[in-house]
Enzyme design. Structure first.
Site, PDB file in Angstrom:
ATOM      1  CG  PHE B 116     113.315  -3.780   5.512  1.00 58.63           C
ATOM      2  CD1 PHE B 116     112.895  -3.709   4.205  1.00 58.63           C
ATOM      3  CD2 PHE B 116     112.923  -4.877   6.274  1.00 58.63           C
ATOM      4  CE1 PHE B 116     112.104  -4.702   3.659  1.00 58.63           C
ATOM      5  CE2 PHE B 116     112.123  -5.873   5.739  1.00 58.63           C
ATOM      6  CZ  PHE B 116     111.718  -5.793   4.430  1.00 58.63           C
ATOM      7  CD  GLN B 236     111.576 -10.904  13.888  1.00 58.13           C
ATOM      8  OE1 GLN B 236     111.682 -11.313  12.737  1.00 58.13           O
ATOM      9  NE2 GLN B 236     112.356  -9.969  14.381  1.00 58.13           N
ATOM     10  CG  HIS B 238     106.774  -9.690  10.461  1.00 58.33           C
ATOM     11  ND1 HIS B 238     105.925  -8.645  10.162  1.00 58.33           N
ATOM     12  CD2 HIS B 238     107.850  -9.530   9.667  1.00 58.33           C
ATOM     13  CE1 HIS B 238     106.483  -7.901   9.219  1.00 58.33           C
ATOM     14  NE2 HIS B 238     107.643  -8.408   8.903  1.00 58.33           N
ATOM     15  CG  LEU B 248     105.488 -11.335   6.426  1.00 58.59           C
ATOM     16  CD1 LEU B 248     105.526 -11.431   7.931  1.00 58.59           C
ATOM     17  CD2 LEU B 248     106.875 -11.356   5.857  1.00 58.59           C
ATOM     18  CD  GLU B 251     110.596  -4.594   9.142  1.00 52.83           C
ATOM     19  OE1 GLU B 251     110.223  -5.565   9.827  1.00 52.83           O
ATOM     20  OE2 GLU B 251     111.765  -4.188   9.136  1.00 52.83           O
ATOM     21  NE  ARG B 282     110.768  -7.851  10.697  1.00 55.89           N
ATOM     22  CZ  ARG B 282     111.175  -8.692   9.777  1.00 55.89           C
ATOM     23  NH1 ARG B 282     111.473  -9.935  10.101  1.00 55.89           N
ATOM     24  NH2 ARG B 282     111.283  -8.304   8.533  1.00 55.89           N
ATOM     25  CG  HIS B 363     108.411 -13.661  10.504  1.00 54.51           C
ATOM     26  ND1 HIS B 363     107.861 -14.033   9.296  1.00 54.51           N
ATOM     27  CD2 HIS B 363     109.503 -12.908  10.203  1.00 54.51           C
ATOM     28  CE1 HIS B 363     108.593 -13.517   8.320  1.00 54.51           C
ATOM     29  NE2 HIS B 363     109.593 -12.845   8.842  1.00 54.51           N
ATOM     30  NE  ARG B 405     115.052 -12.861  10.555  1.00 56.02           N
ATOM     31  CZ  ARG B 405     114.361 -12.313   9.537  1.00 56.02           C
ATOM     32  NH1 ARG B 405     114.886 -11.336   8.804  1.00 56.02           N
ATOM     33  NH2 ARG B 405     113.138 -12.728   9.270  1.00 56.02           N
TER      34      ARG B 405
HETATM   35  C1  LIG Z   1     106.755 -14.810   4.530  1.00 57.70           C
HETATM   36  C2  LIG Z   1     108.182 -14.564   4.892  1.00 57.70           C
HETATM   37  C3  LIG Z   1     108.836 -13.437   4.420  1.00 57.70           C
HETATM   38  C4  LIG Z   1     110.164 -13.207   4.750  1.00 57.70           C
HETATM   39  N1  LIG Z   1     110.795 -12.101   4.248  1.00 57.70           N
HETATM   40  C5  LIG Z   1     112.109 -11.915   4.514  1.00 57.70           C
HETATM   41  C6  LIG Z   1     112.812 -10.809   3.964  1.00 57.70           C
HETATM   42  O1  LIG Z   1     112.258  -9.992   3.231  1.00 57.70           O
HETATM   43  N2  LIG Z   1     114.117 -10.667   4.252  1.00 57.70           N
HETATM   44  C7  LIG Z   1     114.772 -11.567   5.039  1.00 57.70           C
HETATM   45  O2  LIG Z   1     115.959 -11.403   5.252  1.00 57.70           O
HETATM   46  N3  LIG Z   1     114.136 -12.630   5.569  1.00 57.70           N
HETATM   47  C8  LIG Z   1     112.818 -12.821   5.329  1.00 57.70           C
HETATM   48  N4  LIG Z   1     112.181 -13.901   5.861  1.00 57.70           N
HETATM   49  C9  LIG Z   1     112.948 -14.903   6.585  1.00 57.70           C
HETATM   50  C10 LIG Z   1     113.679 -15.816   5.631  1.00 57.70           C
HETATM   51  O3  LIG Z   1     112.972 -15.936   4.439  1.00 57.70           O
HETATM   52  C11 LIG Z   1     113.881 -17.215   6.193  1.00 57.70           C
HETATM   53  O4  LIG Z   1     114.390 -17.127   7.478  1.00 57.70           O
HETATM   54  C12 LIG Z   1     114.869 -17.974   5.332  1.00 57.70           C
HETATM   55  O5  LIG Z   1     114.444 -17.986   4.002  1.00 57.70           O
HETATM   56  C13 LIG Z   1     115.110 -19.394   5.791  1.00 57.70           C
HETATM   57  O6  LIG Z   1     115.935 -20.034   4.840  1.00 57.70           O
HETATM   58  P1  LIG Z   1     116.601 -21.432   5.097  1.00 57.70           P
HETATM   59  O7  LIG Z   1     117.440 -21.731   3.925  1.00 57.70           O
HETATM   60  O8  LIG Z   1     117.226 -21.436   6.434  1.00 57.70           O
HETATM   61  O9  LIG Z   1     115.357 -22.417   5.193  1.00 57.70           O
HETATM   62  P2  LIG Z   1     114.131 -22.691   4.195  1.00 57.70           P
HETATM   63  O10 LIG Z   1     114.138 -21.841   3.001  1.00 57.70           O
HETATM   64  O11 LIG Z   1     112.919 -22.705   5.042  1.00 57.70           O
HETATM   65  O12 LIG Z   1     114.439 -24.139   3.691  1.00 57.70           O
HETATM   66  C14 LIG Z   1     114.386 -25.258   4.522  1.00 57.70           C
HETATM   67  C15 LIG Z   1     114.771 -26.438   3.692  1.00 57.70           C
HETATM   68  O13 LIG Z   1     114.945 -27.557   4.529  1.00 57.70           O
HETATM   69  C16 LIG Z   1     114.271 -28.654   4.003  1.00 57.70           C
HETATM   70  N5  LIG Z   1     113.920 -29.515   5.122  1.00 57.70           N
HETATM   71  C17 LIG Z   1     113.348 -29.184   6.307  1.00 57.70           C
HETATM   72  N6  LIG Z   1     113.205 -30.272   7.074  1.00 57.70           N
HETATM   73  C18 LIG Z   1     113.710 -31.306   6.369  1.00 57.70           C
HETATM   74  C19 LIG Z   1     113.859 -32.683   6.626  1.00 57.70           C
HETATM   75  N7  LIG Z   1     113.439 -33.238   7.758  1.00 57.70           N
HETATM   76  N8  LIG Z   1     114.424 -33.463   5.668  1.00 57.70           N
HETATM   77  C20 LIG Z   1     114.827 -32.932   4.503  1.00 57.70           C
HETATM   78  N9  LIG Z   1     114.714 -31.639   4.213  1.00 57.70           N
HETATM   79  C21 LIG Z   1     114.171 -30.836   5.139  1.00 57.70           C
HETATM   80  C22 LIG Z   1     113.110 -28.093   3.233  1.00 57.70           C
HETATM   81  O14 LIG Z   1     112.710 -28.973   2.226  1.00 57.70           O
HETATM   82  C23 LIG Z   1     113.730 -26.836   2.658  1.00 57.70           C
HETATM   83  O15 LIG Z   1     114.386 -27.141   1.460  1.00 57.70           O
HETATM   84  C24 LIG Z   1     110.839 -14.128   5.565  1.00 57.70           C
HETATM   85  C25 LIG Z   1     110.186 -15.258   6.034  1.00 57.70           C
HETATM   86  C26 LIG Z   1     108.866 -15.478   5.720  1.00 57.70           C
HETATM   87  C27 LIG Z   1     108.174 -16.680   6.279  1.00 57.70           C
END
Ligand SMILES: Cc1cc2nc3c(=O)[nH]c(=O)nc-3n(C[C@H](O)[C@H](O)[C@H](O)COP(=O)(O)OP(=O)(O)OC[C@H]3O[C@@H](n4cnc5c(N)ncnc54)[C@H](O)[C@@H]3O)c2cc1C
Ligand code: FES
Lengths: 237, 593
Positions: B116, B236, B238, B248, B251, B282, B363, B405
């Protein structure tokens, strides 16, 4: 191009029963998804139109609906893939209670899911060296297909057996049981098979085969159900 | 009004929220509030992998992972945090496997790893295989596995409850206000300990890989309660979003050997990052694509380039690099099945036969709610902890990721710091008491929601949001400069006025009123867009994802510090008063890849 949408509407605070709303959109591209069209209706014409959506690319499972009579995810259904020449007809998925417009009540769906022990029960204690359990590529491949499920309910709500009885656990729950039953690391196979051998388990499946083409993740749902049936017939692994 | 009392409340049910909930539940009565069903969270879209120096295929060490993280972050990463991340990544990934996560496997049955961007063997400088993965669905598997384990351990979920305010009593957190989306009723969750894990806010830009629901609710709620945010200018882009949608393309495609190609057929990354080329970090790759496009070397003169993962191309470059590995179409299909689907559905392209059209896409938020390495929220640059308040995942700014990141480090962050938040809450609840609820704790937010619900102006939320997103894309995007950002800031302030005084909402009902909630989310985007633009304007240097054409160099004399931005009256105050931790001894150096 111009398209017409016919959308099943229902507002529990106002309407006695559902009705069809009709909307016309211009400047539509064949590569637009149905979700984009619904968003445009909501954002440009009628903010009361209610639907669920999040990821917009077929991974989160929020926007299952009936599009021209078939269960699909709105976000992965591009106009060019369906017949948009007359009207595009959009309804909520069947068999779950409608809350508002295209939003249905998923509680019953998740309850069925929870009932099949959809979680890992390790067959062996954690390795004493603190490292991962080993699994061969072949053993891992054995259940790969059913790991893809996004719990969108396209399969379960396309199933006539489920329409006939909401007590039936439904294809999605069986798919999620399959994911663990055929995982070489798991130790609760018998319990899951016993649950699924109950009257509302796999035997309600009449192999009608609606579920497989309904799955947006291309999981071979009917085949997975068949494998679970066979495992029950053959007794424990 | 419904009032619930729990020891611990987690807002958000993505990877970070569920990890926190699993750990908190073991020692405290815990509730998880999520506006989405947990399995709809955006963690499920993560594709390529989770970083951990397991060393399953070749030598690797946590020290290298930590250094790569710091270098990737352009030296704004806190080195103590990078150390925690890299060290604990190993047991965190193993723990996921123990929870049942179906990783891809190597021939010997161990967890499979791939290359990666920015992950290297620090001695040879060559790419190292550190990204543990399950095809290109790693996030899906993590999200499902955590949800499954939450069911197993009977975690309490309040699904489709939309948090709209953090309740503070003086300077102490007392709970959260949420709308039950189904009924439209307000619920108060009175709690001793609260973790925010609400994810990112890519919806601030018009081209993004982020879900519709990623609107920065968490930081907005903090901001409105007088709490600071950190490093908000660092967002960031991407490099490889599917053109033109922005979906997306991991990578991992380049990790498997894919290369970026311009209109002349050149592998242009050879010019920008001679050593690791397409696997540079990135920010570097996104800028390179922009520069190629600016030099009219975009495909057909347009604003995109190709990513080529056709086996013949990949094999040609592997041979050129003297590597023995070769790939074929079946291998690509097996390793990147979802990518194949996305390309076919949205671009009509089969990647084993034709190159993929790509362009940078908004991203990941490096900035957010300031926390320390225990996931505790801090309120100033002096590390003053707010007892009982925690944040984890993308919404938090520890800061591990600094100015940029590295791929695979977010998933690691969720697991490592989500777990810490959970452990901390359980410990804290054991001895802490409830902070009493203030009088009428939901009064202000109720009034605000009523204002939105009954607003009868002329501007639809969508119109305001569209303007905001294109303004941010054009003026606070990959390349930035003073006058453009100043204009953006002015526009945002105007849009905020419109939002206050001229909003039009159609749905005046209570039940499942997504018109209302989308409008409320827009308010969050506006608030934090203003903060983002203001911070970007103030930082007069280029570092990681913050790239200023008027200040093209990094300036460690004046800006080797975190941006802390404090709400003040109707405005804000920016201070560089949180120093960067350099405890691993990696002194800032020029970044070359
Ligand atoms: C397409 C894509 C591919 C990616 N690939 C990778 C990868 O391969 N490797 C890597 O390390 N990272 C990757 N990332 C980044 C990573 O996936 C995210 O940064 C990470 O999953 C975020 O997780 P989280 O638990 O912080 O939030 P999220 O999974 O976004 O969850 C947010 C939660 O908060 C809740 N929420 C939000 N606002 C409210 C509110 N007002 N009230 C109640 N609930 C709320 C939502 O319901 C949800 O449950 C990728 C991101 C994307 C978009
Ligand atoms: S919006 Fe996520 S699957 Fe369609």
């Amino acid at each position: 191009m111009e398209v017409k949408l016919r959308i099943r509407r229902f507002n529990p605070e106002k309407d006695q029963k559902p009705y069809w709303g009709e909307y016309t959109l211009t400047d539509v591209e064949p590569t637009d998804s149905v979700l984009e069209l619904l968003n445009r209706v909501k954002w440009e014409q009628d903010g009361t139109l209610t639907l669920r959506r999040s990821c917009a690319h077929g991974v989160c499972g929020s926007d299952a609906m009936r599009i021209n009579g078939r269960n699909r995810l709105a976000c992965t259904t591009l106009l060019q893939a369906i017949d948009a020449s007359k009207v595009i007809q959009i309804e909520p998925i069947l068999g779950l209670k409608v809350i508002k417009d295209l939003v249905t009540d998923f509680e019953a769906f998740f309850e069925h899911y929870r009932s099949v022990m959809p979680y890992f029960v390790p067959a062996t204690p954690v390795p004493s060296n603190g490292r991962e359990r080993y699994q061969s590529q072949a053993d891992r491949a054995r259940f790969d297909d059913t790991t893809k499920c996004i719990l969108c309910a396209c399969c379960t709500t396309s199933c006539p057996s489920f329409w006939a009885s909401g007590q039936y656990v439904g294809p999605a729950a069986i798919v999620n049981a399959h994911r663990f039953i055929f995982d070489s690391r798991d130790g609760a196979t018998n319990q899951r098979l016993n649950i699924l051998a109950e009257p509302d388990g796999v035997w309600r499946c009449r192999t009608i085969f609606n579920c497989t083409p309904a799955c947006p993740r291309e999981i071979e749902v009917t085949r997975a159900i068949g494998e679970v049936k066979l495992a029950i017939q053959q007794g424990a692994r | 009004m419904h009032i619930h009392q729990f020891d611990a409340v987690v807002v958000g049910a993505g990877g970070a929220g569920m990890m926190a909930a699993l750990y908190a539940s073991r020692g405290a009565r815990t509730a998880v509030i999520s506006k989405l069903y947990p399995t709809r969270s955006h963690t499920g879209t993560a594709q390529g992998g989770i970083g951990a120096s397991l060393g399953n295929l070749e030598e690797d060490r946590w020290e290298w992972h930590a250094f790569d993280t710091v270098k990737g972050g352009d030296y704004l990463s806190d080195q103590n945090a990078a150390k925690v991340l890299a060290q604990e990544a190993i047991e965190a990934v193993i723990e996921l496997e123990w929870m049942g996560l179906p990783f891809d496997r190597n021939d010997d049955g161990t967890i499979s790893q791939r290359r990666f961007g920015g992950h290297t063997n620090n001695e040879t400088k060559k790419p190292v295989r550190r990204a543990c993965h399950s095809a290109d669905r790693t996030g899906h598997m993590i999200l499902q596995t955590l949800y499954q384990n939450c069911i197993k351990e009977n975690v309490n979920f309040f699904d489709e409850f939309h948090a709209v305010d953090l309740i503070m009593n003086g300077d102490r957190p007392a709970g959260v206000v949420a709308v039950s989306i189904d009924t439209g009723e307000l619920h108060i969750f009175h709690a001793k300990a609260i973790t925010f894990a609400t994810g990112g806010w890519g919806r601030m830009w018009s081209t993004t890989s982020n879900a519709h629901t990623l609107t920065g609710d968490g930081p907005a709620m903090f901001w409105r309660n007088g709490l600071p945010l950190q490093d908000m200018e660092f967002f960031q882009f991407h490099p490889t979003g599917l053109y033109p949608l922005g979906v997306l393309i991991t990578e991992g495609v380049r990790g498997e050997g894919g290369v970026l190609i311009n209109d002349r057929g050149e592998r242009f990354m050879e010019r920008y990052a001679p050593t690791i080329k397409d696997l540079a970090s990135r920010d570097v790759v996104s800028r390179a694509i922009y520069l190629e496009v600016r030099e009219k070397r975009g495909i057909k003169g347009k604003e995109y380039v190709y990513m080529d993962v056709r086996p013949e191309t990949v094999n040609r470059y592997l041979a050129e690099a003297g590597e023995s590995r070769r790939i074929d179409a079946d291998y690509v299909r097996a390793k990147l099945p979802d990518i194949m689907d996305f390309c076919k559905i949205y671009a009509g392209v089969d990647p084993v036969e034709s190159p993929i059209p790509i362009a940078p896409t908004a991203h990941y938020a490096m900035g957010g709610i300031p926390t320390n390495i225990h996931a505790q929220v801090i309120r100033d640059g002096k590390e003053t902890v707010i007892p009982g308040l925690y944040a984890a995942g993308e919404v938090a700014c520890v800061s591990v990721h600094g100015a940029n990141r590295l791929g695979t480090n977010s998933l690691t962050d969720l697991i490592v710091f989500g777990r810490k938040a959970g452990q901390q809450m359980a410990d804290y609840c054991r001895h802490a008491d409830f902070v009493p609820l203030p009088d009428n704790p939901a009064g202000a937010i109720e009034a605000e929601l009523e204002r939105i619900r009954s607003s009868k102006g002329k501007q639809r939320p969508y119109d305001i949001r569209k303007k905001l997103r294109s303004e941010m894309m054009d003026k606070v995007g990959v390349f930035r400069q003073e006058d453009m950002m100043a204009e953006a800031l002015e526009t945002i302030r105007q849009l905020k006025e419109d939002y206050r005084n001229d909003l039009a909402v159609d749905d005046q009902g209570r039940r499942f009123n997504t018109d209302l909630l989308e409008a409320w989310e827009l308010g969050c985007l506006l608030d934090i867009a203003e903060v983002t633009a203001a911070c970007a304007l103030e930082r007069k240097e280029s570092r990681g994802a913050h790239s200023r054409e008027d200040y093209p160099k990094r300036d460690d004399v004046n800006y080797l510090a975190h941006t802390m931005v404090y709400p003040e009256g109707d405005g804000l105050r920016i201070a560089y008063d949180r120093p960067v931790d350099l405890s691993l001894g990696h002194e800032p150096k020029e970044r070359v890849y």
